[in-house]
Design an enzyme around this catalytic site. Structure first.
Site, PDB file in Angstrom:
ATOM      1  CG  HIS A 135      -2.159  -0.938   0.902  1.00 62.48           C
ATOM      2  ND1 HIS A 135      -3.454  -0.609   1.218  1.00 62.48           N
ATOM      3  CD2 HIS A 135      -2.220  -2.137   0.301  1.00 62.48           C
ATOM      4  CE1 HIS A 135      -4.264  -1.585   0.829  1.00 62.48           C
ATOM      5  NE2 HIS A 135      -3.528  -2.529   0.282  1.00 62.48           N
ATOM      6  CB  SER A 140      -1.552  -2.982  -7.536  1.00 61.65           C
ATOM      7  OG  SER A 140      -2.207  -3.509  -6.427  1.00 61.65           O
ATOM      8  CE  LYS A 194     -10.487  -8.260 -12.851  1.00 60.46           C
ATOM      9  NZ  LYS A 194      -9.597  -7.416 -13.635  1.00 60.46           N
ATOM     10  CG  ASP A 195     -10.022  -9.169  -5.314  1.00 61.28           C
ATOM     11  OD1 ASP A 195      -9.538  -9.417  -6.431  1.00 61.28           O
ATOM     12  OD2 ASP A 195      -9.444  -8.473  -4.462  1.00 61.28           O
ATOM     13  CD  GLU A 236       1.379 -33.751  -0.263  1.00 63.45           C
ATOM     14  OE1 GLU A 236       1.366 -34.870  -0.802  1.00 63.45           O
ATOM     15  OE2 GLU A 236       0.359 -33.157   0.088  1.00 63.45           O
TER      16      GLU A 236
HETATM   17  C1  HEM Z   1      -0.018 -21.915   5.870  1.00 68.77           C
HETATM   18  C2  HEM Z   1      -0.821 -22.624   6.543  1.00 68.77           C
HETATM   19  C3  HEM Z   1      -0.831 -24.149   6.642  1.00 68.77           C
HETATM   20  C4  HEM Z   1      -0.376 -25.097   5.740  1.00 68.77           C
HETATM   21  C5  HEM Z   1       0.263 -24.852   4.370  1.00 68.77           C
HETATM   22  C6  HEM Z   1      -0.633 -26.395   6.334  1.00 68.77           C
HETATM   23  C7  HEM Z   1      -0.336 -27.624   5.743  1.00 68.77           C
HETATM   24  C8  HEM Z   1      -0.645 -28.869   6.267  1.00 68.77           C
HETATM   25  C9  HEM Z   1      -0.474 -30.126   5.590  1.00 68.77           C
HETATM   26  C10 HEM Z   1       0.122 -30.313   4.185  1.00 68.77           C
HETATM   27  C11 HEM Z   1      -0.924 -31.110   6.417  1.00 68.77           C
HETATM   28  C12 HEM Z   1      -0.995 -32.619   6.120  1.00 68.77           C
HETATM   29  C13 HEM Z   1      -2.390 -32.938   5.649  1.00 68.77           C
HETATM   30  C14 HEM Z   1      -2.592 -34.411   5.444  1.00 68.77           C
HETATM   31  O1  HEM Z   1      -2.049 -34.951   4.473  1.00 68.77           O
HETATM   32  O2  HEM Z   1      -3.285 -35.010   6.257  1.00 68.77           O
HETATM   33  C15 HEM Z   1      -1.365 -30.484   7.630  1.00 68.77           C
HETATM   34  C16 HEM Z   1      -1.872 -31.179   8.735  1.00 68.77           C
HETATM   35  C17 HEM Z   1      -2.275 -30.590   9.922  1.00 68.77           C
HETATM   36  N1  HEM Z   1      -2.333 -29.220  10.191  1.00 68.77           N
HETATM   37 FE1  HEM Z   1      -1.797 -27.751   8.881  1.00 68.77          FE
HETATM   38  N2  HEM Z   1      -1.238 -26.220   7.565  1.00 68.77           N
HETATM   39  C18 HEM Z   1      -1.360 -24.862   7.798  1.00 68.77           C
HETATM   40  C19 HEM Z   1      -1.898 -24.271   8.923  1.00 68.77           C
HETATM   41  C20 HEM Z   1      -2.275 -24.955  10.094  1.00 68.77           C
HETATM   42  C21 HEM Z   1      -2.665 -24.337  11.343  1.00 68.77           C
HETATM   43  C22 HEM Z   1      -2.720 -22.834  11.594  1.00 68.77           C
HETATM   44  C23 HEM Z   1      -2.947 -25.354  12.229  1.00 68.77           C
HETATM   45  C24 HEM Z   1      -3.396 -25.311  13.695  1.00 68.77           C
HETATM   46  C25 HEM Z   1      -3.817 -24.299  14.281  1.00 68.77           C
HETATM   47  C26 HEM Z   1      -2.766 -26.603  11.546  1.00 68.77           C
HETATM   48  C27 HEM Z   1      -2.984 -27.851  12.123  1.00 68.77           C
HETATM   49  C28 HEM Z   1      -2.788 -29.058  11.477  1.00 68.77           C
HETATM   50  C29 HEM Z   1      -3.032 -30.357  12.081  1.00 68.77           C
HETATM   51  C30 HEM Z   1      -3.553 -30.630  13.498  1.00 68.77           C
HETATM   52  C31 HEM Z   1      -2.707 -31.316  11.096  1.00 68.77           C
HETATM   53  C32 HEM Z   1      -2.761 -32.871  11.257  1.00 68.77           C
HETATM   54  C33 HEM Z   1      -4.059 -33.444  10.811  1.00 68.77           C
HETATM   55  C34 HEM Z   1      -3.988 -33.960   9.391  1.00 68.77           C
HETATM   56  O3  HEM Z   1      -2.952 -34.478   8.979  1.00 68.77           O
HETATM   57  O4  HEM Z   1      -4.981 -33.840   8.680  1.00 68.77           O
HETATM   58  N3  HEM Z   1      -2.353 -26.317  10.251  1.00 68.77           N
HETATM   59  N4  HEM Z   1      -1.199 -29.112   7.515  1.00 68.77           N
END
Ligand code: HEM
Lengths: 258, 426
Positions: free
Chosen positions: B215, B219, B243-244, B287
């Site tokens: 900002h 942009s 638009k968004d 992945e």
């Molecule tokens: C930029 C943000 C985030 C990304 C890119 C991300 C990415 C991921 C990925 C790739 C997995 C594995 C999913 C699977 O194959 O099961 C995962 C699992 C998990 N994430 Fe995140 N996550 C993010 C934010 C968060 C936040 C903020 C929390 C908690 C407050 C969280 C909690 C969990 C938990 C508990 C799992 C395990 C359960 C599962 O595997 O399904 N994530 N996350």
């Protein structure tokens, strides 16, 4: 300007597709390609065929459960196959579950209840392995999701116990299977024609039993598919309406600026 | 300041705003905020990334309420989420596929920046904060992928953390420190969980800085020339809010397709097999969004000047992100948009193909042609940024730039055209 931009996008997409094709070819070397089956749960409106699942459960119960557990399933889950509450209770009661400790501090056996997990055939993996030529039969409650090709693979595997080709050395204690990686599998051919008697009169051929047990196992590994498909259709309709409304609004608002 | 929110809101809002000018700030940054009138749909991806981050945090917090970060329980707790928690399957599929969507958006957003030279002065810090977001997102997703504790979780964690052992002298010590033991195990899972919960909020903070930097100058736009006056801009609301919103709806359709109809398409079947330290999967593949880095890592199969291949691989893989960080100084051309750079325009698309090729290499076992393609693509990646970009700026003859955005968009009448008024308010 648009046509050239479009042409470039198409070129990039075509390149990506080409790479994907090469990759699929290079993966398919070892075992023959999986024959594609028709499943009731395919496609966006697909649902599990309850009659097939009940037959499949019968196959699992009478054959596969001698070696394979379904540890993520509870008896109560079987209601999804179309059984009534009483039927589920009756099915549960045919198995023995460990409970306790009781007032004497002893663990004891009692008939299973719907709230119990379905017990497996072996107390632990070591016991399972020693009873099966050194390889523990894997848990089946996720098997369909845990293999490339999913239901088509498991179906092909169950039908894939062919005679070994000339010159192929089958390891002693193992069996030849066309679709198993490296072809030597520790599982004896589990199905044979007429191995079960289906209550609904369906003829129990090997392909029929394989189809039914795979339907059951697909449900076991993804029990929420029906709900997922149903909700998905609604979400899609909702979003398509949203796209239309917002597009119209965008056109209207921007008309002044263009 | 006070008249920014011309009579808007109730007396209470005005009372608060006089003391805490939050509404005024929002009004300024989201409502009146002057935006180039010619932004294309490629400019939708910034707001999409922000929304996706929020979706990740919301679904993540709900997952965290049911998830158990211990080696013996993690896999089963995820299955309980899938089977017994109300709409747990929806929440988990939204989170797992959301990660893929987040990266797809980030990559499109960044390639957009590369195409239109959005990293050039005065937006260098804006770009660098973006690269920092990417690095943090990679770390977050990597640790998230470990949490379900399937075969791929376990072995990806083992392979990637072991890379640090390539560092001379202290490498092995660092690996033991990361693991909290002598193999990937319970302590590793616990700390990855703690960090996986923490990092998204750090990303959120960096996103705020990213927005402050955005900002400051506004942009960039498809022409890559600055806004020179009110005739070049329109207020953010309602033009870009609508638009968004439209773009968001289209994006949600794609996202919903994966969540409802192909929830495991982007994942590996092996991750539905519980982690087993005694059995290595045939192919350990990360992945899709990490495949290009993985390809670079494995492409270095030789040592140079006594530096072992493994260490070089690590340096080059991380180096690809570092190169992105310094792009503002590698590109010596003063023209931003590719529309006016006849040669760079083509090199851009070659780079896109190069990165796709790296992705393909990363997905396949490193044998035969795959290795060769990987090495050529890795080399070209660096040649593009370290040689072609700096040299091209000196030798390329850009096409003439239009005198202003309005002139280019509206034709000759532009000079006198009145700025568009915000709708429904005057
Ligand atoms: C930029 C943000 C985030 C990304 C890119 C991300 C990415 C991921 C990925 C790739 C997995 C594995 C999913 C699977 O194959 O099961 C995962 C699992 C998990 N994430 Fe995140 N996550 C993010 C934010 C968060 C936040 C903020 C929390 C908690 C407050 C969280 C909690 C969990 C938990 C508990 C799992 C395990 C359960 C599962 O595997 O399904 N994530 N996350």
């Amino acid at each position: 300007m648009w046509p050239t931009r479009l042409a470039k996008l198409v070129a990039v997409a075509a390149g990506a597709l080409g790479l994907l094709l090469i990759q699929q070819q290079s993966q398919a070397q070892e075992t023959p390609p999986l024959p594609q089956q028709q499943w009731s749960f395919d496609g966006i409106f697909g649902t599990y065929d309850k009659a097939a699942m009940q037959r499949g459960f019968q196959v699992y119960k009478q054959i596969c459960s001698a070696c394979h557990a379904v540890k993520h399933l509870y008896f109560r889950d079987l209601a999804a196959l179309g059984y009534t509450e009483d039927q589920v209770k009756a099915i549960a009661a045919t198995d023995q579950c460990t409970d306790g400790p009781n007032d004497q501090g002893q663990m004891y056996q009692r008939p299973c209840r719907p709230s119990d997990p379905i017990p497996g055939p072996f107390p632990n993996d070591k016991a399972a392995a020693v009873a099966n030529g050194g390889v523990a039969p894997p848990d089946q409650s996720l098997i369909v999701k845990a293999r490339d090709g999913g239901p088509d693979y498991v179906y092909a595997l169950l039908n894939g116990f062919t005679p070994a080709p000339k010159g192929f050395q089958v390891v002693s204690g193992k069996y030849y299977n066309e679709y198993f990686p490296a072809h030597n599998i520790s599982m004896p051919p589990p199905l044979s024609d007429g191995a079960v008697a289906f209550a609904d009169g369906t003829k129990a051929t090997v392909p029929q039993m394989a189809h039914d047990v795979v339907t059951f196992l697909a449900w076991a590994s993804e029990p929420n598919l029906d709900a997922r498909h149903r909700i998905g259709v609604r979400v899609f309709l909702f979003l398509i309406v949203g796209v239309g409304i917002f597009y119209a609004a965008k056109r209207k608002i921007w008309a002044a600026v263009h | 300041m006070a008249d920014v929110h011309r009579g808007s809101g109730s007396r209470i809002i005005r009372w608060i705003d006089h003391r805490l000018p939050f509404m005024a700030m929002m009004q300024h940054e989201l409502y009146d905020y002057p935006t180039p009138r010619n932004l294309s749909y490629w400019w939708n991806f910034g707001s999409l990334a922000g929304i996706m981050l929020v979706i990740m945090i919301v679904t993540g917090v709900f997952l965290a309420m049911q998830y158990t970060p211990s080696a013996s329980l993690a896999f089963d707790s995820v299955e309980r989420i899938m089977r017994d928690v109300n709409y747990g399957w929806l929440n988990r599929y939204a989170h797992a596929n959301g990660a893929s969507m987040f990266f797809a958006i980030l990559y499109i957003h960044m390639f957009r920046g590369l195409y239109y030279g959005s990293y050039k002065a005065p937006r260098e810090l804006l770009w660098m904060l973006g690269v920092l977001i990417l690095v943090l997102a990679i770390a977050t997703a990597f640790m998230g992928y470990v949490l379900p504790w399937g075969q791929m979780s376990y072995w990806a964690a083992t392979v990637i953390t072991s890379l640090f052992s390539a560092i001379p002298l202290i490498g092995q010590g660092i690996v033991t420190f990361l693991w909290g033991g002598f193999t990937v195990g319970d302590p590793t899972l616990h700390r990855f969980y703690a960090l996986h919960y923490l990092l998204p909020f750090i990303i959120l903070a960096v996103v705020l800085l990213h927005l402050i930097a955005l900002h400051r100058f506004g942009s960039n736009n498809p022409l890559g020339i600055d806004m020179k006056g009110p005739q070049d801009s329109i207020p953010f609301h309602p033009y870009y809010t609508i638009k968004d919103l439209f773009g968001l709806c289209v994006f949600l359709l794609i996202y919903a397709f994966f969540v409802f109809y192909a929830p495991n398409f982007l994942g590996s079947p092996d991750n539905y097999i519980p982690a087993n330290p005694m059995q290595t999967p045939n192919h350990i593949v990360p992945e899709w969004y990490l495949l290009p880095y993985y390809a670079i890592l494995r492409s270095i199969t030789f040592s140079i000047l006594g530096i072992p291949a493994k260490l070089l691989g690590v340096i080059f893989a991380f180096g690809s992100l570092f190169v992105l960080l310094i792009v503002p100084w590698l590109d010596t051309s003063s023209v931003r948009s590719s529309q006016f750079r006849p040669i760079y325009k083509w090199l851009f698309w070659v780079l896109v193909i190069d990165v796709l090729a790296l992705g393909w290499v990363g997905a396949n076992p490193p044998q035969g042609i795959v290795v060769t393609v990987g090495q050529i693509a890795t080399l070209y990646f660096y040649v593009h940024f370290l040689i072609l970009l700096p040299v091209l700026g000196k030798i390329e003859r850009p096409r003439p730039l239009p005198s202003s955005i309005a002139a280019a968009v509206l034709g000759d009448a532009a000079g006198v055209a009145a700025p568009a008024a915000p709708m429904g308010r005057s």
